[in-house]
Write a protein that holds these residues in place. Sequence first.
Motif, PDB file in Angstrom:
ATOM      1  N   UNK A 160       0.834  -1.198   0.000  1.00 37.47           N
ATOM      2  CA  UNK A 160       0.000   0.000   0.000  1.00 37.47           C
ATOM      3  C   UNK A 160       0.869   1.247   0.000  1.00 37.47           C
ATOM      4  N   UNK A 161       0.973   1.917  -1.147  1.00 31.33           N
ATOM      5  CA  UNK A 161       1.865   3.067  -1.256  1.00 31.33           C
ATOM      6  C   UNK A 161       1.377   4.243  -0.423  1.00 31.33           C
ATOM      7  N   UNK A 162       0.073   4.430  -0.328  1.00 34.17           N
ATOM      8  CA  UNK A 162      -0.459   5.511   0.500  1.00 34.17           C
ATOM      9  C   UNK A 162      -0.111   5.289   1.967  1.00 34.17           C
ATOM     10  N   UNK A 163      -0.256   4.058   2.432  1.00 39.34           N
ATOM     11  CA  UNK A 163       0.081   3.759   3.821  1.00 39.34           C
ATOM     12  C   UNK A 163       1.559   4.006   4.092  1.00 39.34           C
ATOM     13  N   UNK A 164       2.414   3.577   3.162  1.00 37.07           N
ATOM     14  CA  UNK A 164       3.855   3.782   3.333  1.00 37.07           C
ATOM     15  C   UNK A 164       4.198   5.265   3.343  1.00 37.07           C
ATOM     16  N   UNK A 165       3.581   6.024   2.450  1.00 39.11           N
ATOM     17  CA  UNK A 165       3.817   7.469   2.371  1.00 39.11           C
ATOM     18  C   UNK A 165       3.417   8.150   3.677  1.00 39.11           C
ATOM     19  N   UNK A 166       2.242   7.819   4.186  1.00 45.97           N
ATOM     20  CA  UNK A 166       1.763   8.447   5.413  1.00 45.97           C
ATOM     21  C   UNK A 166       2.562   7.990   6.628  1.00 45.97           C
ATOM     22  N   UNK A 167       3.034   6.739   6.616  1.00 45.25           N
ATOM     23  CA  UNK A 167       3.879   6.258   7.707  1.00 45.25           C
ATOM     24  C   UNK A 167       5.173   7.055   7.774  1.00 45.25           C
ATOM     25  N   UNK A 168       5.746   7.345   6.615  1.00 41.01           N
ATOM     26  CA  UNK A 168       6.982   8.119   6.543  1.00 41.01           C
ATOM     27  C   UNK A 168       6.756   9.522   7.092  1.00 41.01           C
ATOM     28  N   UNK A 169       5.673  10.157   6.671  1.00 40.61           N
ATOM     29  CA  UNK A 169       5.365  11.507   7.134  1.00 40.61           C
ATOM     30  C   UNK A 169       5.120  11.530   8.653  1.00 40.61           C
ATOM     31  N   UNK A 170       4.321  10.575   9.138  1.00 40.41           N
ATOM     32  CA  UNK A 170       4.027  10.490  10.569  1.00 40.41           C
ATOM     33  C   UNK A 170       5.299  10.302  11.377  1.00 40.41           C
ATOM     34  N   UNK A 171       6.185   9.429  10.895  1.00 37.34           N
ATOM     35  CA  UNK A 171       7.441   9.172  11.602  1.00 37.34           C
ATOM     36  C   UNK A 171       8.267  10.440  11.743  1.00 37.34           C
ATOM     37  N   UNK A 172       8.416  11.191  10.663  1.00 39.19           N
ATOM     38  CA  UNK A 172       9.232  12.400  10.703  1.00 39.19           C
ATOM     39  C   UNK A 172       8.693  13.391  11.734  1.00 39.19           C
ATOM     40  N   UNK A 173       7.371  13.484  11.839  1.00 34.65           N
ATOM     41  CA  UNK A 173       6.773  14.398  12.818  1.00 34.65           C
ATOM     42  C   UNK A 173       6.927  13.869  14.239  1.00 34.65           C
ATOM     43  N   UNK A 174       6.637  12.589  14.429  1.00 27.86           N
ATOM     44  CA  UNK A 174       6.766  11.986  15.757  1.00 27.86           C
ATOM     45  C   UNK A 174       8.200  12.078  16.275  1.00 27.86           C
ATOM     46  N   UNK A 175       9.146  11.717  15.419  1.00 24.70           N
ATOM     47  CA  UNK A 175      10.536  11.604  15.851  1.00 24.70           C
ATOM     48  C   UNK A 175      11.185  12.967  16.050  1.00 24.70           C
ATOM     49  N   UNK A 176      10.773  13.953  15.266  1.00 23.04           N
ATOM     50  CA  UNK A 176      11.277  15.317  15.470  1.00 23.04           C
ATOM     51  C   UNK A 176      10.882  15.825  16.853  1.00 23.04           C
ATOM     52  N   UNK A 210      15.431  14.349   9.296  1.00 24.01           N
ATOM     53  CA  UNK A 210      15.338  15.643   8.600  1.00 24.01           C
ATOM     54  C   UNK A 210      14.025  16.344   8.937  1.00 24.01           C
ATOM     55  N   UNK A 211      14.059  17.675   8.910  1.00 21.11           N
ATOM     56  CA  UNK A 211      12.871  18.473   9.209  1.00 21.11           C
ATOM     57  C   UNK A 211      11.988  18.596   7.975  1.00 21.11           C
ATOM     58  N   UNK A 212      10.672  18.538   8.186  1.00 21.96           N
ATOM     59  CA  UNK A 212       9.727  18.820   7.115  1.00 21.96           C
ATOM     60  C   UNK A 212       9.644  20.333   6.949  1.00 21.96           C
ATOM     61  N   UNK A 213       9.944  20.810   5.741  1.00 22.61           N
ATOM     62  CA  UNK A 213       9.949  22.247   5.471  1.00 22.61           C
ATOM     63  C   UNK A 213       8.689  22.714   4.746  1.00 22.61           C
ATOM     64  N   UNK A 214       7.983  21.767   4.111  1.00 24.78           N
ATOM     65  CA  UNK A 214       6.737  22.095   3.415  1.00 24.78           C
ATOM     66  C   UNK A 214       5.969  20.802   3.216  1.00 24.78           C
ATOM     67  N   UNK A 215       4.631  20.923   3.193  1.00 24.66           N
ATOM     68  CA  UNK A 215       3.830  19.728   2.941  1.00 24.66           C
ATOM     69  C   UNK A 215       2.448  20.099   2.442  1.00 24.66           C
ATOM     70  N   UNK A 216       1.836  19.129   1.791  1.00 25.18           N
ATOM     71  CA  UNK A 216       0.463  19.216   1.323  1.00 25.18           C
ATOM     72  C   UNK A 216      -0.144  17.837   1.413  1.00 25.18           C
ATOM     73  N   UNK A 217      -1.330  17.685   0.895  1.00 27.24           N
ATOM     74  CA  UNK A 217      -2.027  16.409   1.044  1.00 27.24           C
ATOM     75  C   UNK A 217      -1.230  15.244   0.476  1.00 27.24           C
ATOM     76  N   UNK A 218      -0.606  15.429  -0.670  1.00 32.25           N
ATOM     77  CA  UNK A 218       0.063  14.324  -1.359  1.00 32.25           C
ATOM     78  C   UNK A 218       1.573  14.494  -1.477  1.00 32.25           C
ATOM     79  N   UNK A 219       2.154  15.356  -0.666  1.00 36.10           N
ATOM     80  CA  UNK A 219       3.602  15.562  -0.747  1.00 36.10           C
ATOM     81  C   UNK A 219       4.128  16.127   0.565  1.00 36.10           C
ATOM     82  N   UNK A 220       5.432  15.967   0.754  1.00 37.35           N
ATOM     83  CA  UNK A 220       6.148  16.709   1.787  1.00 37.35           C
ATOM     84  C   UNK A 220       7.591  16.875   1.323  1.00 37.35           C
TER      85      UNK A 220
END
Length: 252
Positions: free
Chosen positions: A60-76, A83-93
């Motif tokens: 599931x590519x959507x699940x993997x994508x969202x897992x990556x985004x969630x991890x970056x926020x949780x771990x920060x 790495x810090x998220x500098x910009x994001x939208x519904x389908x990108x970061x």
Amino acid sequence: MPPAFEYIDPNLPAPLRAALAQALSAPPQRVQRVEGGGEALWLKQKEDSLSLWWRLLKGNSRRAFEADRLALKDLAKQDLPVPAIRAEGRDFFATTEIGTPVAHFLRGSQSAAELAPALEAAGRALGAFHSAGVVHGRPKLRDICWDGHQARLIDFERYRRGESSRKLMAQDMLVLLHSLFSLRPDGAEEAGIVLKAWLATAPEGLSGALVQRAKALAWLRPASRLALKRRAGSSEMIAMPITLDWILETLR
């Protein structure tokens, strides 16, 4: 149509902001480097156009994508090396560029002594995650970047909040060591540097868990040894018995 930013770092230089908007206006790519104003970002976008074969292979590519985004926020929030998220939208970061994958250095001709700072940093970074009770899931050396001072981890597509155990932490280190031996089959000295740094940072008792994990994978040895003998198969297959034997010999 301009990209819909849900968040953008107000300190992002205008040229980099424009380059990011331009990249988002083009047909999506899974990962790409975006540069402008003397800085660079890595833009990651959701994969929607995978064939049935690739969806079955990659999951599931959507699940993997969202897992990556969630991890970056949780771990920060835990001040872990990501790495810090500098910009994001519904389908990108987009994240800060954080250096060169450690795997890149192992493909060169540098000696273990020359590689030691990057290898030590990689081991310490993974150990910091484990000390915080966090498992990466697939920390190959291409997923650990070093900027000359600090190592940080990327690609958390297997991240699951709260999913952690000594077995999974040991599996993380086994994956890291296997990726090292896949790149450098004679890299026992390099592996020792990584392992020592990890053990100095990770919770106590993980050396025993790593031995147990290596023993549990003994069933992989026959096919892997055959590949090693014939110099056939992938570098990953050839590296498996090397990795398992090295762990058991080093930590016996």
